[in-house]
Design an enzyme around this catalytic site. Structure first.
Site, PDB file in Angstrom:
ATOM      1  N   GLY A  13     -22.459  13.635 -18.393  1.00  0.00           N
ATOM      2  CA  GLY A  13     -22.746  13.795 -16.970  1.00  0.00           C
ATOM      3  C   GLY A  13     -21.531  13.442 -16.115  1.00  0.00           C
ATOM      4  CB  ILE A  39     -33.565   8.932 -22.823  1.00  0.00           C
ATOM      5  CG1 ILE A  39     -33.755   9.730 -21.535  1.00  0.00           C
ATOM      6  CG2 ILE A  39     -32.100   8.644 -23.117  1.00  0.00           C
ATOM      7  CD1 ILE A  39     -33.402   8.942 -20.276  1.00  0.00           C
ATOM      8  CB  ALA A  62     -30.789  10.044 -14.379  1.00  0.00           C
ATOM      9  CE1 TYR A 127     -32.431  10.985  -9.196  1.00  0.00           C
ATOM     10  CE2 TYR A 127     -32.009  10.236  -6.958  1.00  0.00           C
ATOM     11  CZ  TYR A 127     -31.625  10.332  -8.289  1.00  0.00           C
ATOM     12  OH  TYR A 127     -30.430   9.773  -8.691  1.00  0.00           O
ATOM     13  CE  LYS A 131     -31.967   6.603 -11.160  1.00  0.00           C
ATOM     14  NZ  LYS A 131     -31.270   6.714 -12.474  1.00  0.00           N
TER      15      LYS A 131
HETATM   16  N1  LIG Z   1     -24.799  11.643  -8.348  1.00  0.00           N
HETATM   17  C1  LIG Z   1     -25.142  10.785  -7.389  1.00  0.00           C
HETATM   18  O1  LIG Z   1     -24.818  10.972  -6.192  1.00  0.00           O
HETATM   19  C2  LIG Z   1     -25.929   9.539  -7.721  1.00  0.00           C
HETATM   20  C3  LIG Z   1     -26.324   8.705  -6.671  1.00  0.00           C
HETATM   21  C4  LIG Z   1     -27.058   7.556  -6.962  1.00  0.00           C
HETATM   22  C5  LIG Z   1     -27.395   7.254  -8.278  1.00  0.00           C
HETATM   23  N2  LIG Z   1     -27.020   8.094  -9.277  1.00  0.00           N
HETATM   24  C6  LIG Z   1     -27.407   7.739 -10.659  1.00  0.00           C
HETATM   25  O2  LIG Z   1     -26.216   7.606 -11.439  1.00  0.00           O
HETATM   26  C7  LIG Z   1     -26.486   8.015 -12.790  1.00  0.00           C
HETATM   27  C8  LIG Z   1     -25.462   9.056 -13.208  1.00  0.00           C
HETATM   28  O3  LIG Z   1     -25.560  10.177 -12.326  1.00  0.00           O
HETATM   29  P1  LIG Z   1     -24.670  11.483 -12.510  1.00  0.00           P
HETATM   30  O4  LIG Z   1     -24.260  11.938 -11.165  1.00  0.00           O
HETATM   31  O5  LIG Z   1     -23.643  11.253 -13.568  1.00  0.00           O
HETATM   32  O6  LIG Z   1     -25.778  12.500 -13.073  1.00  0.00           O
HETATM   33  P2  LIG Z   1     -25.596  13.781 -13.997  1.00  0.00           P
HETATM   34  O7  LIG Z   1     -24.257  14.367 -13.819  1.00  0.00           O
HETATM   35  O8  LIG Z   1     -26.807  14.630 -13.761  1.00  0.00           O
HETATM   36  O9  LIG Z   1     -25.648  13.163 -15.479  1.00  0.00           O
HETATM   37  C9  LIG Z   1     -26.859  12.783 -16.084  1.00  0.00           C
HETATM   38  C10 LIG Z   1     -26.761  13.137 -17.550  1.00  0.00           C
HETATM   39  O10 LIG Z   1     -28.004  12.781 -18.173  1.00  0.00           O
HETATM   40  C11 LIG Z   1     -28.385  13.846 -19.024  1.00  0.00           C
HETATM   41  N3  LIG Z   1     -29.814  13.863 -19.274  1.00  0.00           N
HETATM   42  C12 LIG Z   1     -30.780  14.465 -18.524  1.00  0.00           C
HETATM   43  N4  LIG Z   1     -31.983  14.328 -19.127  1.00  0.00           N
HETATM   44  C13 LIG Z   1     -31.768  13.633 -20.276  1.00  0.00           C
HETATM   45  C14 LIG Z   1     -32.600  13.218 -21.330  1.00  0.00           C
HETATM   46  N5  LIG Z   1     -33.925  13.483 -21.325  1.00  0.00           N
HETATM   47  N6  LIG Z   1     -32.060  12.547 -22.382  1.00  0.00           N
HETATM   48  C15 LIG Z   1     -30.734  12.283 -22.402  1.00  0.00           C
HETATM   49  N7  LIG Z   1     -29.886  12.662 -21.436  1.00  0.00           N
HETATM   50  C16 LIG Z   1     -30.397  13.337 -20.378  1.00  0.00           C
HETATM   51  C17 LIG Z   1     -27.924  15.084 -18.280  1.00  0.00           C
HETATM   52  O11 LIG Z   1     -27.872  16.207 -19.135  1.00  0.00           O
HETATM   53  P3  LIG Z   1     -28.125  17.687 -18.490  1.00  0.00           P
HETATM   54  O12 LIG Z   1     -27.114  17.838 -17.392  1.00  0.00           O
HETATM   55  O13 LIG Z   1     -27.905  18.603 -19.652  1.00  0.00           O
HETATM   56  O14 LIG Z   1     -29.519  17.673 -17.965  1.00  0.00           O
HETATM   57  C18 LIG Z   1     -26.552  14.651 -17.784  1.00  0.00           C
HETATM   58  O15 LIG Z   1     -25.552  14.878 -18.745  1.00  0.00           O
HETATM   59  C19 LIG Z   1     -27.939   8.500 -12.801  1.00  0.00           C
HETATM   60  O16 LIG Z   1     -28.770   7.437 -13.204  1.00  0.00           O
HETATM   61  C20 LIG Z   1     -28.245   8.814 -11.345  1.00  0.00           C
HETATM   62  O17 LIG Z   1     -29.618   8.686 -11.048  1.00  0.00           O
HETATM   63  C21 LIG Z   1     -26.284   9.222  -9.042  1.00  0.00           C
END
Ligand SMILES: NC(=O)c1ccc[n+]([C@@H]2O[C@H](COP(=O)([O-])OP(=O)(O)OC[C@H]3O[C@@H](n4cnc5c(N)ncnc54)[C@H](OP(=O)(O)O)[C@@H]3O)[C@@H](O)[C@H]2O)c1
Length: 293
Positions: A13, A39, A62, A127, A131
């Site tokens: 991710g 997961i 996530a 969402y 979370k």
């Molecule tokens: N991006 C933001 O602005 C933001 C803000 C606040 C908090 N967060 C939190 O920060 C964390 C990282 O976010 P990010 O931006 O890196 O998100 P991301 O780019 O969507 O990365 C999440 C990763 O988790 C994988 N995933 C989804 N479902 C899964 C499952 N069932 N089992 C295993 N892996 C799975 C996704 O794979 P696929 O892509 O193939 O589905 C993706 O590779 C998350 O917890 C998110 O809630 C993010």
């Protein structure tokens, strides 16, 4: 001294990739994503964590499609709540510490000033609820954990606002070069938050691990701006002459309601003398200087 073994979930991710690439080499870092382990599969998660025997699990996996969560509530809860519970249970069984990333979406966005860790969550979206349920699952299962609420995340990988602006800016420049009409890039000006670079989240995470900080922490960049201001800062630091126009959220209706105020105050990191987060402009400038499209 034995080096800590770290297991990163969501390793492909946006944040996961930067964790894999930029966690210090003093750690032994391994990761997985949904292509190898889902997961939501409790047995697969338990078996994998038992096999790896990590000292720390950094849980970045996530379901992050905020609008998609509104129509796929079951999946959102399965991944963000139950999936997190599975990861926490596996940590409990093998004695690993857990770092869980949460979000500003746990709040309703109606406050007048930045939220601290003592403010009561009141999520307005699926969402946000999923979370928050993940946060509660972590706190219920473990004593050795840190929940890091982050927001408005951008970085080199994946899709994010800063990269989208750079793409739109390039398209606008091309239109001008082709002698076509240049439409302004409209960006909402009535939602504010703390734009946070993935690399700064990685650095802050290392401090949380090294200091063995436990509990709930807000961990976003210092400084608050609107999406419109963030677009302008991005173009300025990238030295691009894009035409940007402010607009209200009403002009961009979304399925999931966006918080008007997403700003978080890193009160507990500051109290612990452990706040590594920089002003968002300093971090954004460094990102803009280094980023290769
Ligand atoms: N991006 C933001 O602005 C933001 C803000 C606040 C908090 N967060 C939190 O920060 C964390 C990282 O976010 P990010 O931006 O890196 O998100 P991301 O780019 O969507 O990365 C999440 C990763 O988790 C994988 N995933 C989804 N479902 C899964 C499952 N069932 N089992 C295993 N892996 C799975 C996704 O794979 P696929 O892509 O193939 O589905 C993706 O590779 C998350 O917890 C998110 O809630 C993010």
């Amino acid at each position: 001294m034995k080096c800590s073994k770290i297991l990163v979930t969501g390793s492909r991710g946006q944040l996961g990739r930067d964790l894999m690439d930029h966690l210090p080499r003093t750690f032994d870092v391994v990761g997985f994503d949904v292509d190898t382990i889902d997961i939501t599969n409790i047995d697969a998660v338990a078996a994998h964590v038992k096999r790896v025997q990590p000292d720390v699990v950094i849980h970045a996996a996530a379901f992050t499609d905020v609008d998609g969560c509104e129509t796929q509530e079951e999946t959102a809860m399965a991944v963000n709540s139950e999936g997190t519970r599975n990861v926490a249970a596996a940590c409990h069984d093998c004695g690993a510490r857990l770092i869980y990333y949460s979000t500003d979406y746990v709040f309703d966005g109606q406050a007048e000033e930045a939220y601290t860790e003592d403010d009561l969550p009141n999520p307005q979206t699926v969402y946000g609820r999923s979370k928050l349920a993940g946060e509660r699952a972590v706190a219920a299962a473990l004593e050795e954990y840190a929940i890091m609420r982050i927001s408005w995340v951008y970085g080199e990988h994946g899709t994010n606002f800063v990269k989208t602006m750079l793409k739109l800016g390039r398209a606008q420049r091309q239109s001008a070069a082709d002698g076509k009409t240049v439409d302004p890039i409209k960006v909402v000006n009535d939602q504010v938050g703390n734009p946070t670079w993935t690399r700064d989240v990685v650095r802050q995470t290392v401090t949380v691990i090294d200091r063995r900080l436990t509990g709930l922490f807000h961990a976003t960049a210092e400084g608050i701006c609107s999406w419109y201001q963030l677009a302008r800062d991005t173009f300025e630091f990238r030295r691009m002459n894009a035409v940007v126009e402010p607009c209200s959220s009403d002009e961009f209706p979304r399925r999931a309601v966006r918080p008007a105020l997403s700003a978080l105050e890193n009160a507990r990191l500051k109290a612990a003398g452990a706040n590594d987060m920089r002003d968002y402009r300093v971090a954004l400038k460094e990102f803009c200087d280094d980023y290769e499209e």
